[in-house]
Design a protein around this motif. Structure first.
Motif, mmCIF file in Angstrom:
data_model
loop_
_atom_site.group_PDB
_atom_site.id
_atom_site.type_symbol
_atom_site.label_atom_id
_atom_site.label_comp_id
_atom_site.label_asym_id
_atom_site.label_seq_id
_atom_site.Cartn_x
_atom_site.Cartn_y
_atom_site.Cartn_z
ATOM 1 N N GLU A 1 6.770 11.234 -1.245
ATOM 2 C CA GLU A 1 6.792 12.696 -1.168
ATOM 3 C C GLU A 1 7.273 13.261 -2.489
ATOM 4 O OE1 GLU A 1 9.172 14.186 2.027
ATOM 5 O OE2 GLU A 1 7.694 13.664 3.545
ATOM 6 N N THR A 2 6.706 14.389 -2.890
ATOM 7 C CA THR A 2 7.101 15.054 -4.131
ATOM 8 C C THR A 2 7.462 16.496 -3.827
ATOM 9 O OG1 THR A 2 5.604 13.645 -5.379
ATOM 10 C CG2 THR A 2 6.370 15.639 -6.462
ATOM 11 N N GLN A 3 8.608 16.920 -4.352
ATOM 12 C CA GLN A 3 9.078 18.298 -4.188
ATOM 13 C C GLN A 3 9.428 18.851 -5.564
ATOM 14 O OE1 GLN A 3 12.493 17.841 -1.706
ATOM 15 N NE2 GLN A 3 11.331 17.111 0.044
ATOM 16 N N ILE A 4 8.954 20.068 -5.817
ATOM 17 C CA ILE A 4 9.219 20.713 -7.099
ATOM 18 C C ILE A 4 9.807 22.085 -6.814
ATOM 19 C CG2 ILE A 4 8.211 21.498 -9.271
ATOM 20 C CD1 ILE A 4 5.879 19.544 -8.636
ATOM 21 N N LYS B 1 0.849 -1.193 0.000
ATOM 22 C CA LYS B 1 0.000 0.000 0.000
ATOM 23 C C LYS B 1 0.882 1.240 0.000
ATOM 24 C CE LYS B 1 -3.602 -2.442 2.451
ATOM 25 N NZ LYS B 1 -4.227 -2.636 3.737
ATOM 26 N N LEU B 2 0.498 2.214 -0.830
ATOM 27 C CA LEU B 2 1.291 3.435 -1.000
ATOM 28 C C LEU B 2 0.413 4.662 -0.803
ATOM 29 C CD1 LEU B 2 4.058 4.679 -1.944
ATOM 30 C CD2 LEU B 2 3.065 4.728 -4.222
ATOM 31 N N TYR B 3 0.880 5.567 0.032
ATOM 32 C CA TYR B 3 0.199 6.847 0.247
ATOM 33 C C TYR B 3 0.996 7.934 -0.472
ATOM 34 C CZ TYR B 3 -1.646 10.972 2.601
ATOM 35 O OH TYR B 3 -2.201 12.201 2.870
ATOM 36 N N ILE B 4 0.308 8.769 -1.219
ATOM 37 C CA ILE B 4 0.950 9.873 -1.934
ATOM 38 C C ILE B 4 0.652 11.154 -1.156
ATOM 39 C CG2 ILE B 4 1.077 11.144 -4.096
ATOM 40 C CD1 ILE B 4 0.054 8.545 -5.458
ATOM 41 N N THR B 5 1.701 11.779 -0.619
ATOM 42 C CA THR B 5 1.522 12.988 0.188
ATOM 43 C C THR B 5 1.190 14.179 -0.711
ATOM 44 O OG1 THR B 5 3.861 13.592 0.085
ATOM 45 C CG2 THR B 5 3.175 12.158 1.904
ATOM 46 N N GLU B 6 0.830 15.276 -0.082
ATOM 47 C CA GLU B 6 0.594 16.505 -0.829
ATOM 48 C C GLU B 6 1.901 16.963 -1.469
ATOM 49 O OE1 GLU B 6 -2.243 18.196 -1.572
ATOM 50 O OE2 GLU B 6 -3.182 16.436 -0.687
ATOM 51 N N PHE B 7 1.805 17.463 -2.668
ATOM 52 C CA PHE B 7 3.000 17.900 -3.386
ATOM 53 C C PHE B 7 3.485 19.228 -2.827
ATOM 54 C CE2 PHE B 7 2.743 15.388 -7.564
ATOM 55 C CZ PHE B 7 2.304 14.274 -6.904
ATOM 56 N N LYS B 8 4.795 19.384 -2.770
ATOM 57 C CA LYS B 8 5.397 20.599 -2.219
ATOM 58 C C LYS B 8 6.057 21.397 -3.332
ATOM 59 C CE LYS B 8 6.387 18.308 2.133
ATOM 60 N NZ LYS B 8 7.429 17.746 2.981
ATOM 61 N N LYS B 9 5.596 22.626 -3.505
ATOM 62 C CA LYS B 9 6.210 23.544 -4.463
ATOM 63 C C LYS B 9 7.150 24.431 -3.660
ATOM 64 C CE LYS B 9 3.677 26.767 -6.313
ATOM 65 N NZ LYS B 9 2.768 27.565 -7.129
ATOM 66 N N LEU B 10 8.467 24.243 -3.862
ATOM 67 C CA LEU B 10 9.464 24.918 -3.053
ATOM 68 C C LEU B 10 9.857 26.294 -3.591
ATOM 69 C CD1 LEU B 10 11.743 21.846 -2.292
ATOM 70 C CD2 LEU B 10 9.845 22.740 -0.939
ATOM 71 N N SER B 11 9.413 26.640 -4.786
ATOM 72 C CA SER B 11 9.710 27.952 -5.374
ATOM 73 C C SER B 11 8.407 28.687 -5.631
ATOM 74 C CB SER B 11 10.473 27.799 -6.691
ATOM 75 O OG SER B 11 11.667 27.103 -6.504
ATOM 76 N N LEU C 1 -0.048 21.904 -9.928
ATOM 77 C CA LEU C 1 0.473 20.642 -9.407
ATOM 78 C C LEU C 1 -0.538 19.514 -9.549
ATOM 79 C CD1 LEU C 1 2.386 21.796 -6.207
ATOM 80 C CD2 LEU C 1 3.279 21.324 -8.479
ATOM 81 N N TYR C 2 -1.796 19.860 -9.792
ATOM 82 C CA TYR C 2 -2.808 18.836 -9.988
ATOM 83 C C TYR C 2 -2.483 17.996 -11.220
ATOM 84 C CZ TYR C 2 -4.501 22.564 -13.035
ATOM 85 O OH TYR C 2 -4.593 23.558 -13.975
ATOM 86 N N GLU D 1 13.319 21.304 -11.078
ATOM 87 C CA GLU D 1 13.773 20.035 -10.514
ATOM 88 C C GLU D 1 12.561 19.386 -9.861
ATOM 89 O OE1 GLU D 1 17.581 19.338 -8.119
ATOM 90 O OE2 GLU D 1 15.981 19.310 -6.607
ATOM 91 N N TYR D 2 12.278 18.183 -10.275
ATOM 92 C CA TYR D 2 11.128 17.428 -9.795
ATOM 93 C C TYR D 2 11.671 16.204 -9.076
ATOM 94 C CZ TYR D 2 6.498 15.274 -9.976
ATOM 95 O OH TYR D 2 5.288 14.724 -9.652
ATOM 96 N N LYS D 3 11.455 16.111 -7.770
ATOM 97 C CA LYS D 3 12.026 15.026 -6.978
ATOM 98 C C LYS D 3 10.927 14.283 -6.238
ATOM 99 C CE LYS D 3 14.994 16.218 -3.769
ATOM 100 N NZ LYS D 3 16.031 16.383 -2.733
ATOM 101 N N ILE D 4 10.975 12.954 -6.340
ATOM 102 C CA ILE D 4 10.086 12.124 -5.534
ATOM 103 C C ILE D 4 10.957 11.278 -4.609
ATOM 104 C CG2 ILE D 4 8.185 12.086 -7.172
ATOM 105 C CD1 ILE D 4 9.042 9.297 -8.012
ATOM 106 N N VAL D 5 10.481 11.092 -3.384
ATOM 107 C CA VAL D 5 11.209 10.341 -2.371
ATOM 108 C C VAL D 5 10.265 9.299 -1.781
ATOM 109 C CG1 VAL D 5 12.587 10.488 -0.267
ATOM 110 C CG2 VAL D 5 12.512 12.443 -1.822
ATOM 111 N N LEU D 6 10.719 8.055 -1.756
ATOM 112 C CA LEU D 6 9.922 6.954 -1.225
ATOM 113 C C LEU D 6 10.410 6.616 0.180
ATOM 114 C CD1 LEU D 6 7.712 4.829 -1.887
ATOM 115 C CD2 LEU D 6 9.578 3.323 -2.628
ATOM 116 N N PHE D 7 9.478 6.581 1.132
ATOM 117 C CA PHE D 7 9.764 6.241 2.528
ATOM 118 C C PHE D 7 8.938 5.023 2.921
ATOM 119 C CE2 PHE D 7 10.510 10.803 2.284
ATOM 120 C CZ PHE D 7 11.696 10.973 2.983
#
Length: 171
Positions: A123-126, A75-85, A92-93, A140-146
């Motif tokens: 987690e997703t960071q843009i 099971k995988l949960y996708i967190t809210e996307f983070k726009k860092l700039s 982001l939708y 830069e589009y980064k996804i991190v799996l925890f």
């Protein structure tokens, strides 16, 4: 006599044209955004997020075979996307919809709506990358799996820049 038979045949074809010869219409996306003026003048369109999401999520699915290969689909949960700039446009939708669709259609992970039910979370960071002498936009589009214990499994990063051509496409 042959001309008399031609007319009814032609009328039948015209009547059937709507159902037999009907062509599928392409999907049209309407972008309603306060950034419309900027987007048409060298600013990135939000659907670029979907391009980056596709590339990074596919890499993640390819490289996490050891996780989903052991047992049934985790099971995988996708967190809210983070726009860092702050300078990046909304949209982001596009990325979130693309990410969910790829993961759901892969049947590798089971998307869940509650973090407590998940075995892993994503987690997703843009962010925008700026260089001193470069006027071309980069993201830069980064996804991190925890895992559920907050241990980082891996991360995948895609960097996309706008091309220096007439149509301002992104790659």
């Amino acid at each position: 006599m042959k001309n008399l038979l031609f007319v009814p045949a032609a009328l039948c074809l015209v009547a059937c044209e709507g159902t037999i010869f009907e062509q599928k219409k392409e999907q049209v996306f309407v972008i309603d955004s306060p950034y419309v003026y900027e987007q048409t003048n060298d600013m990135m369109m939000p659907d670029v997020y979907a391009l980056a999401a596709t590339r990074s999520v596919n890499k993640m699915l390819d490289q996490t075979a050891d996780i989903y290969g052991k047992n049934s689909a985790p099971k995988l949960y996708i967190t809210e996307f983070k726009k860092l700039s702050k300078s990046l446009p909304d949209g982001l939708y596009y990325a979130k919809d693309t990410t969910k669709r790829i993961i759901d259609e892969s049947h590798i992970y089971i998307p869940v709506n509650n973090l407590n039910d998940a075995d892993y979370y994503l987690e997703t960071q843009i962010k925008e990358i700026s260089f001193q002498n470069n006027q071309i936009p980069f993201i830069e589009y980064k996804i991190v799996l925890f895992d559920k214990d907050n241990n980082k499994i891996n991360e995948w990063t895609e960097t996309i820049r706008q091309l220096q051509n007439d149509d301002k496409s992104w790659w």
